[in-house]
Design a protein around this motif. Structure first.
Motif, PDB file in Angstrom:
ATOM      1  N   ARG A 132       6.493   3.246  -4.056  1.00  0.00           N
ATOM      2  CA  ARG A 132       5.168   3.122  -3.447  1.00  0.00           C
ATOM      3  C   ARG A 132       4.187   4.087  -4.106  1.00  0.00           C
ATOM      4  O   ARG A 132       3.050   3.733  -4.374  1.00  0.00           O
ATOM      5  CB  ARG A 132       5.251   3.414  -1.949  1.00  0.00           C
ATOM      6  CG  ARG A 132       3.900   3.388  -1.248  1.00  0.00           C
ATOM      7  CD  ARG A 132       4.003   3.728   0.216  1.00  0.00           C
ATOM      8  NE  ARG A 132       4.854   2.738   0.884  1.00  0.00           N
ATOM      9  CZ  ARG A 132       5.668   3.034   1.880  1.00  0.00           C
ATOM     10  NH1 ARG A 132       5.773   4.254   2.331  1.00  0.00           N
ATOM     11  NH2 ARG A 132       6.402   2.103   2.439  1.00  0.00           N
ATOM     12  N   ARG A 151       9.214   2.199  -1.364  1.00  0.00           N
ATOM     13  CA  ARG A 151       8.796   1.150  -0.430  1.00  0.00           C
ATOM     14  C   ARG A 151      10.000   0.726   0.405  1.00  0.00           C
ATOM     15  O   ARG A 151      11.121   1.088   0.121  1.00  0.00           O
ATOM     16  CB  ARG A 151       8.321  -0.084  -1.196  1.00  0.00           C
ATOM     17  CG  ARG A 151       7.105   0.115  -2.030  1.00  0.00           C
ATOM     18  CD  ARG A 151       6.690  -1.222  -2.658  1.00  0.00           C
ATOM     19  NE  ARG A 151       5.776  -1.020  -3.752  1.00  0.00           N
ATOM     20  CZ  ARG A 151       4.489  -0.751  -3.618  1.00  0.00           C
ATOM     21  NH1 ARG A 151       3.965  -0.634  -2.418  1.00  0.00           N
ATOM     22  NH2 ARG A 151       3.718  -0.575  -4.678  1.00  0.00           N
ATOM     23  N   HIS A 152       9.731  -0.100   1.378  1.00  0.00           N
ATOM     24  CA  HIS A 152      10.779  -0.765   2.161  1.00  0.00           C
ATOM     25  C   HIS A 152      11.698   0.228   2.862  1.00  0.00           C
ATOM     26  O   HIS A 152      12.887  -0.006   2.991  1.00  0.00           O
ATOM     27  CB  HIS A 152      11.602  -1.717   1.295  1.00  0.00           C
ATOM     28  CG  HIS A 152      10.782  -2.576   0.396  1.00  0.00           C
ATOM     29  ND1 HIS A 152       9.859  -3.468   0.867  1.00  0.00           N
ATOM     30  CD2 HIS A 152      10.715  -2.648  -0.961  1.00  0.00           C
ATOM     31  CE1 HIS A 152       9.264  -4.070  -0.150  1.00  0.00           C
ATOM     32  NE2 HIS A 152       9.759  -3.594  -1.264  1.00  0.00           N
ATOM     33  N   PRO A 156       9.732   6.754   5.259  1.00  0.00           N
ATOM     34  CA  PRO A 156       9.786   6.611   3.802  1.00  0.00           C
ATOM     35  C   PRO A 156      10.857   7.499   3.156  1.00  0.00           C
ATOM     36  O   PRO A 156      11.012   8.660   3.509  1.00  0.00           O
ATOM     37  CB  PRO A 156       8.390   7.030   3.335  1.00  0.00           C
ATOM     38  CG  PRO A 156       7.764   7.744   4.474  1.00  0.00           C
ATOM     39  CD  PRO A 156       8.470   7.320   5.720  1.00  0.00           C
TER      40      PRO A 156
END
Length: 189
Positions: A132, A151-152, A156
């Motif tokens: 990200r 990401r994901h 985080p």
């Protein structure tokens, strides 16, 4: 004209660098055969045991958030690597409780290598759809570092990468804030 895999690789190698006016075009042919790396790991009872087996000084953080304790230490090797690069890294995992949730951890990975060609960690660009954000920073002892946020992952997942005494280190956590992960990294000895 139909090119079979071997001739296609040969043509690709021959055409690997083409100059088109003011533009240099670099082609990277896809290899026809990819070797599979097989990892092997060894668990240790302590950082000192891992250090004796690895043959290099294994670092550990002097500071961890309250309640975090060492839960696992292991070395990871790949048979395809030269003997002097085995193990490839030693990984130490710290958790608030041995029975806590899997995503609550701080993990320190110490590689038996550093970046090649004099490139410093802070100069590397990390490009991946999984990342990200990236942020270059300097640790208090002057080491350049890169903080990645993936990401994901909620919360985080963060990874801090830096070099110390000829070794590349990665510090991973999905629970520590940016300030905390930097504080842990700066305490590594």
């Amino acid at each position: 004209l139909v090119l079979l895999p071997a001739p296609r690789a040969a043509v690709g190698n021959w055409m690997a660098r083409i100059r088109l006016g003011r533009v240099d075009l670099v082609l990277a042919p896809e290899p026809t055969h990819r070797s599979v790396l097989v990892a092997s790991s060894q668990d240790f009872a302590s950082v000192a045991d891992a250090e004796r087996a690895a043959g290099f000084h294994v670092l550990a953080p002097a500071y961890l958030p309250a309640g975090y304790d060492l839960t696992t230490v292991q070395s990871v090797s790949y048979d395809q690597l030269p003997v002097w690069m085995r193990p490839l890294y030693v990984e130490s995992t710290y958790r608030p409780e041995r029975t806590g949730p899997e995503q609550v951890y701080v993990q320190l990975r110490q590689f038996n290598a550093r970046q090649a060609g004099g490139v410093q960690v802070g100069e590397i660009e990390y490009q991946s759809q999984d990342i990200r954000s990236t942020r270059a920073l300097t640790l208090t002892h002057g080491a350049p570092a890169v903080l990645l946020e993936f990401r994901h992952s909620d919360p985080p997942l963060r990874e801090l990468i830096w070099e110390h005494d000829g070794m590349t280190l990665e510090l991973w956590s999905a629970t520590l804030s940016e300030d905390e992960i930097v504080r842990v990294a700066e305490s590594v000895r």
